[in-house]
Design an enzyme around this catalytic site. Structure first.
Site, PDB file in Angstrom:
ATOM      1  N   SER A  43     -25.313  42.167 -42.220  1.00 14.03           N
ATOM      2  CA  SER A  43     -24.739  43.480 -41.959  1.00 14.03           C
ATOM      3  C   SER A  43     -23.245  43.457 -42.273  1.00 14.03           C
ATOM      4  CB  SER A  43     -25.025  43.897 -40.510  1.00 14.03           C
ATOM      5  OG  SER A  43     -24.767  45.267 -40.324  1.00 14.03           O
ATOM      6  N   HIS A  83     -32.338  45.162 -40.935  1.00 12.98           N
ATOM      7  CA  HIS A  83     -32.106  45.483 -39.534  1.00 12.98           C
ATOM      8  C   HIS A  83     -33.381  45.799 -38.752  1.00 12.98           C
ATOM      9  CE1 HIS A  83     -27.975  45.929 -40.967  1.00 12.98           C
ATOM     10  NE2 HIS A  83     -27.572  45.980 -39.710  1.00 12.98           N
ATOM     11  N   GLU A 127     -29.787  46.067 -48.373  1.00 14.31           N
ATOM     12  CA  GLU A 127     -30.465  46.626 -47.201  1.00 14.31           C
ATOM     13  C   GLU A 127     -29.483  47.534 -46.482  1.00 14.31           C
ATOM     14  OE1 GLU A 127     -29.864  45.925 -43.687  1.00 14.31           O
ATOM     15  OE2 GLU A 127     -28.032  44.876 -44.226  1.00 14.31           O
TER      16      GLU A 127
END
Length: 294
Positions: free
Chosen positions: A99, A270, A203
């Site tokens: 992330s 996630h 992502e």
């Protein structure tokens, strides 16, 4: 054999009780975590000001008794540190996260340091989730993380070819990460650029489709993906669709004119699944399977 990992909080603040619960769950997998004194000194939504977060990161790397440096979470703030780190002085100890950590992982690759795109420490809470499928997936991914730290090579993963030809083959460094984070770096000294032949994994989470398209356009027109041999999509958890627009169509729109083959189906991101992988290590795509290397 158990592992001991140094905890760092390079981005957003996390409630300490959640970290304690995660640490207890991780101990059941023989993953020990070392909490430094004053891991977090809250500054707005951050785990500390730049000086505090930077000092703890450097101390974690310098600890001779831990196997890796593990981020407790992402969120926001890693870019603040990336411009301040003296990368030449860091030892070759793996940094683990994803992330917002995409910033630091990319810089590790640029400076020849090991890094792993994988679960953050807080995700140890998934081990005690009520949903048994979440528990099982978390255990699998954390065991895979332990394997990577011990030198194991992950099994190959099946991909779905979106625009790639069936006979497509490519090989190169495995890089990428969170789409919004990477796009935010364009025009800065930290700007992400795929190395020649790179396989780029992307992502994201919680972004409506128009924001995903904006970020993808930013990456594409900044030249970040020009040298990529393929793009592989992980999960886009909680990303709000627009009408009947397919996520794959959104990516095709900007990648196909650039001749970049597109694949999807990676259990990375996630959501429930977050398969860890060595950032910057050579990988290959053969017969619509992603093959990893040591």
């Amino acid at each position: 054999m158990s592992l001991t990992l140094s905890l760092v909080a390079p981005a957003s603040f996390t409630a300490p009780d959640l970290l304690n619960q995660a640490a207890e769950a991780l101990a059941e997998l023989d993953i020990g975590v070392r909490f430094p004194p004053r891991l977090q000194v809250r500054c707005r939504y951050l785990a500390g000001d730049v000086a505090h977060r930077l000092a703890l990161l450097q101390a974690a790397y310098a600890d001779p008794d831990t196997d890796a440096v593990w981020a407790v979470r992402g969120g926001y703030g890693c870019a603040h540190l990336a411009t301040e780190i003296d990368w030449s002085r860091l030892p070759p100890k793996p940094l683990i996260g994803y992330s917002d950590l995409s910033v630091l992982l990319s810089q590790c690759q640029r400076h020849g340091l090991p890094a792993i795109h994988g679960p953050v420490m807080k995700e140890g809470l998934k081990l005690v989730a009520e949903d048994p499928t979440v528990c099982a997936a978390s255990r699998r991914d954390l065991e895979a993380l332990k394997g990577l730290l011990r030198g194991a090579v992950p099994a190959s993963v099946a991909l779905t070819a979106i625009t790639a030809r069936p006979e497509h083959r490519s090989s190169g460094p495995l890089v990428g990460g969170n789409l919004a984070v990477l796009a935010s770096l364009a025009g800065t000294p930290l700007a992400f650029r795929a190395p020649p032949g790179a396989i780029v994994i992307l992502e994201d989470v919680g972004e409506p489709y128009y924001r995903l398209e904006r970020d993808l356009w930013q990456l594409a027109y900044s030249g970040a993906l020009d040298a990529a041999s393929a793009v592989c999509l992980g999960t886009f958890e909680g990303c709000e669709p627009y009408a009947d627009l397919r996520l794959e169509t959104l990516f095709e729109t900007w990648l196909t004119p650039r001749g970049i083959p597109l694949f999807s189906g990676l259990p990375i991101g996630h959501g429930r699944d977050n398969l860890p992988w060595r950032y910057g290590a050579t990988a290959s795509i053969i017969d619509s399977r992603l093959h990893f290397s040591a």
